[in-house]
Design an enzyme around this catalytic site. Structure first.
Site, PDB file in Angstrom:
ATOM      1  N   CYS A 138     -72.894  -3.683 -56.943  1.00  0.00           N
ATOM      2  CA  CYS A 138     -72.702  -2.575 -56.001  1.00  0.00           C
ATOM      3  C   CYS A 138     -71.468  -1.742 -56.374  1.00  0.00           C
ATOM      4  O   CYS A 138     -71.565  -0.526 -56.577  1.00  0.00           O
ATOM      5  CB  CYS A 138     -72.583  -3.128 -54.590  1.00  0.00           C
ATOM      6  SG  CYS A 138     -71.567  -4.617 -54.451  1.00  0.00           S
TER       7      CYS A 138
HETATM    8  N1  LIG Z   1     -74.382  -8.479 -50.721  1.00  0.00           N
HETATM    9  C1  LIG Z   1     -74.238  -7.422 -51.517  1.00  0.00           C
HETATM   10  O1  LIG Z   1     -73.665  -6.388 -51.138  1.00  0.00           O
HETATM   11  C2  LIG Z   1     -74.787  -7.455 -52.915  1.00  0.00           C
HETATM   12  C3  LIG Z   1     -74.824  -6.252 -53.646  1.00  0.00           C
HETATM   13  C4  LIG Z   1     -75.315  -6.280 -54.949  1.00  0.00           C
HETATM   14  C5  LIG Z   1     -75.734  -7.479 -55.501  1.00  0.00           C
HETATM   15  N2  LIG Z   1     -75.659  -8.622 -54.772  1.00  0.00           N
HETATM   16  C6  LIG Z   1     -76.117  -9.854 -55.381  1.00  0.00           C
HETATM   17  O2  LIG Z   1     -77.373 -10.181 -54.799  1.00  0.00           O
HETATM   18  C7  LIG Z   1     -77.517 -11.589 -54.702  1.00  0.00           C
HETATM   19  C8  LIG Z   1     -77.835 -11.957 -53.260  1.00  0.00           C
HETATM   20  O3  LIG Z   1     -76.752 -11.514 -52.451  1.00  0.00           O
HETATM   21  P1  LIG Z   1     -76.732 -11.685 -50.869  1.00  0.00           P
HETATM   22  O4  LIG Z   1     -75.516 -11.011 -50.388  1.00  0.00           O
HETATM   23  O5  LIG Z   1     -78.042 -11.317 -50.281  1.00  0.00           O
HETATM   24  O6  LIG Z   1     -76.499 -13.269 -50.782  1.00  0.00           O
HETATM   25  P2  LIG Z   1     -76.747 -14.225 -49.583  1.00  0.00           P
HETATM   26  O7  LIG Z   1     -76.779 -13.419 -48.320  1.00  0.00           O
HETATM   27  O8  LIG Z   1     -75.737 -15.294 -49.672  1.00  0.00           O
HETATM   28  O9  LIG Z   1     -78.201 -14.821 -49.877  1.00  0.00           O
HETATM   29  C9  LIG Z   1     -78.476 -15.670 -50.923  1.00  0.00           C
HETATM   30  C10 LIG Z   1     -79.930 -16.110 -50.855  1.00  0.00           C
HETATM   31  O10 LIG Z   1     -80.168 -17.049 -51.896  1.00  0.00           O
HETATM   32  C11 LIG Z   1     -80.763 -18.245 -51.333  1.00  0.00           C
HETATM   33  N3  LIG Z   1     -80.180 -19.351 -52.097  1.00  0.00           N
HETATM   34  C12 LIG Z   1     -78.888 -19.734 -52.126  1.00  0.00           C
HETATM   35  N4  LIG Z   1     -78.711 -20.737 -53.025  1.00  0.00           N
HETATM   36  C13 LIG Z   1     -79.934 -20.983 -53.550  1.00  0.00           C
HETATM   37  C14 LIG Z   1     -80.428 -21.901 -54.529  1.00  0.00           C
HETATM   38  N5  LIG Z   1     -79.602 -22.779 -55.111  1.00  0.00           N
HETATM   39  N6  LIG Z   1     -81.753 -21.899 -54.829  1.00  0.00           N
HETATM   40  C15 LIG Z   1     -82.581 -21.037 -54.205  1.00  0.00           C
HETATM   41  N7  LIG Z   1     -82.170 -20.140 -53.275  1.00  0.00           N
HETATM   42  C16 LIG Z   1     -80.867 -20.114 -52.961  1.00  0.00           C
HETATM   43  C17 LIG Z   1     -80.418 -18.224 -49.863  1.00  0.00           C
HETATM   44  O11 LIG Z   1     -81.475 -18.683 -49.039  1.00  0.00           O
HETATM   45  P3  LIG Z   1     -81.789 -20.167 -48.701  1.00  0.00           P
HETATM   46  O12 LIG Z   1     -80.465 -20.885 -48.700  1.00  0.00           O
HETATM   47  O13 LIG Z   1     -82.463 -20.142 -47.383  1.00  0.00           O
HETATM   48  O14 LIG Z   1     -82.702 -20.603 -49.813  1.00  0.00           O
HETATM   49  C18 LIG Z   1     -80.328 -16.734 -49.565  1.00  0.00           C
HETATM   50  O15 LIG Z   1     -81.614 -16.241 -49.280  1.00  0.00           O
HETATM   51  C19 LIG Z   1     -76.198 -12.182 -55.220  1.00  0.00           C
HETATM   52  O16 LIG Z   1     -76.321 -12.550 -56.565  1.00  0.00           O
HETATM   53  C20 LIG Z   1     -75.224 -11.040 -55.078  1.00  0.00           C
HETATM   54  O17 LIG Z   1     -74.172 -11.126 -56.029  1.00  0.00           O
HETATM   55  C21 LIG Z   1     -75.219  -8.634 -53.476  1.00  0.00           C
END
Ligand SMILES: NC(=O)c1ccc[n+]([C@@H]2O[C@H](COP(=O)([O-])OP(=O)(O)OC[C@H]3O[C@@H](n4cnc5c(N)ncnc54)[C@H](OP(=O)(O)O)[C@@H]3O)[C@@H](O)[C@H]2O)c1
Length: 321
Positions: A138
């Site tokens: 982002c």
């Molecule tokens: N947040 C932002 O602003 C943003 C912006 C750009 C990119 N990103 C990237 O996008 C990705 C997701 O970000 P987010 O903010 O949505 O994260 P998040 O809210 O922490 O969600 C992570 C997701 O991954 C799942 N998960 C966690 N550990 C796992 C594992 N070992 N195996 C399978 N599933 C797993 C979790 O669901 P369950 O635990 O229910 O399986 C949850 O659905 C990250 O890599 C982040 O760096 C985020």
């Protein structure tokens, strides 16, 4: 000519902030149909109970690597924490349909030249038809779009001072999304060597410094970039440069000499850039970019990339007006 038809899509990491936005976008998309949405914690629960507008009857599955590889989805979006995408990609690579499209929203493939780097405004031709796309970060999206039009006049290392809403830290509890710590506060972190510092430096082809902070608001990022200059330029020349680089891009809005405000970008699909200011002594200039970290910083950009990879209109399913 843009393609018609439909593509089935699977979202892994669907409980997360980005996953939720991806579901919302997929539901309203004219060419995408949801094959599965996967979360370990929400397995079996109705998606509509968590994401407004989700179709009745759609439930979260809990697919491990094998389950994802064996699913019928033609395109897979991995919205997992950093470091967790590799095993899913390896399972798909080893499965019977390795040519399926994968868009990885994590940072795991942003430094891998065998993957397209999915910043359409800079690398659109490489993304068209690609099968493996690394979605940019982002902050990295906002900073690159703010710096790119000035690359040939830089006389030193640009420095990007970034402030993000706490949704940028995901749902796993940490200092960076702790409401008590963030209340009336601003939290500096990773002031050297942040992942996005390396990402921006790599993709603009020269060093960039990055100083991130987290603020108490939920979503949105503002990045103020200081640009040391190798020659004197005027604010008017800056304006011409940004207009020439981005003036025709539907997901970049230029705000003029008035800096864009982070509160105006929440929930929007575009990046806003403006607040150009060149110092009288010719030594430096400054520019401000704002972005919704969950949309153009993640989910909107992933959908742009799916559209380009599948041959659909790049903005299909993205209501950007
Ligand atoms: N947040 C932002 O602003 C943003 C912006 C750009 C990119 N990103 C990237 O996008 C990705 C997701 O970000 P987010 O903010 O949505 O994260 P998040 O809210 O922490 O969600 C992570 C997701 O991954 C799942 N998960 C966690 N550990 C796992 C594992 N070992 N195996 C399978 N599933 C797993 C979790 O669901 P369950 O635990 O229910 O399986 C949850 O659905 C990250 O890599 C982040 O760096 C985020």
């Amino acid at each position: 000519m843009t393609r018609r038809g439909r593509t089935s899509i699977g979202i892994v990491g669907a409980r997360g902030y980005v996953g939720g936005e991806l579901i919302r976008l997929a539901v309203g998309h004219p060419h995408l149909e949801i094959a599965f949405v996967s979360s370990r914690a929400l397995e079996g629960e109705e998606v509509a109970g968590h994401v407004e507008g989700a179709p009745p009857g759609l439930r979260f599955t809990n697919f491990d690597e094998q389950g994802v590889a064996e699913s019928g989805a033609e395109a897979i979006i991995l919205a997992l924490p950093n470091g967790k995408a590799h095993t899913f990609v390896a399972a798909i690579d080893a499965g019977d349909r390795p040519q399926r499209l994968i868009v990885d929203v994590s940072a795991d493939h942003r430094f891998d030249d065998s993957w397209a780097y999915g910043l359409p405004e800079r690398f659109r031709d490489r993304i068209r038809g690609a099968r493996r796309i690394a979605n940019p970060g982002c902050y990295a999206t906002a900073a690159q779009l703010a710096i790119a039009p000035m690359l040939d006049v830089l006389g030193g290392v640009p420095a990007a001072f970034g402030v993000s809403g706490y949704s940028g830290a995901g749902t796993t509890p940490s200092d960076k999304n702790d409401p008590d710590l963030l209340h009336d506060n601003l939290l500096p972190y990773s002031l050297t060597g942040h992942l996005h510092e390396r990402e921006v430096s790599r993709h603009v082809g020269r060093p960039v410094h990055f100083l991130p902070h987290v603020a108490p608001f939920f979503r949105g990022i503002t990045v103020t970039v200081n640009l040391p200059l190798g020659r004197r330029i005027t604010t008017e020349e800056m304006v011409r440069r940004y207009e020439s680089a981005w003036g025709r891009e539907p997901l970049i809005r230029l705000t003029g000499e008035k800096p864009p405000l982070v509160r105006d970008i929440a929930g929007r699909h575009h990046v806003s850039i403006g607040g150009w200011s060149a110092a009288d002594d010719g030594s430096r200039a400054a520019v401000v970019a704002t972005i919704d970290n969950l949309l153009k910083g993640a989910a909107t950009q992933a959908v742009q990339n799916v559209n380009l990879a599948c041959g659909y209109d790049e903005l299909a399913g993205i209501d950007h007006e």
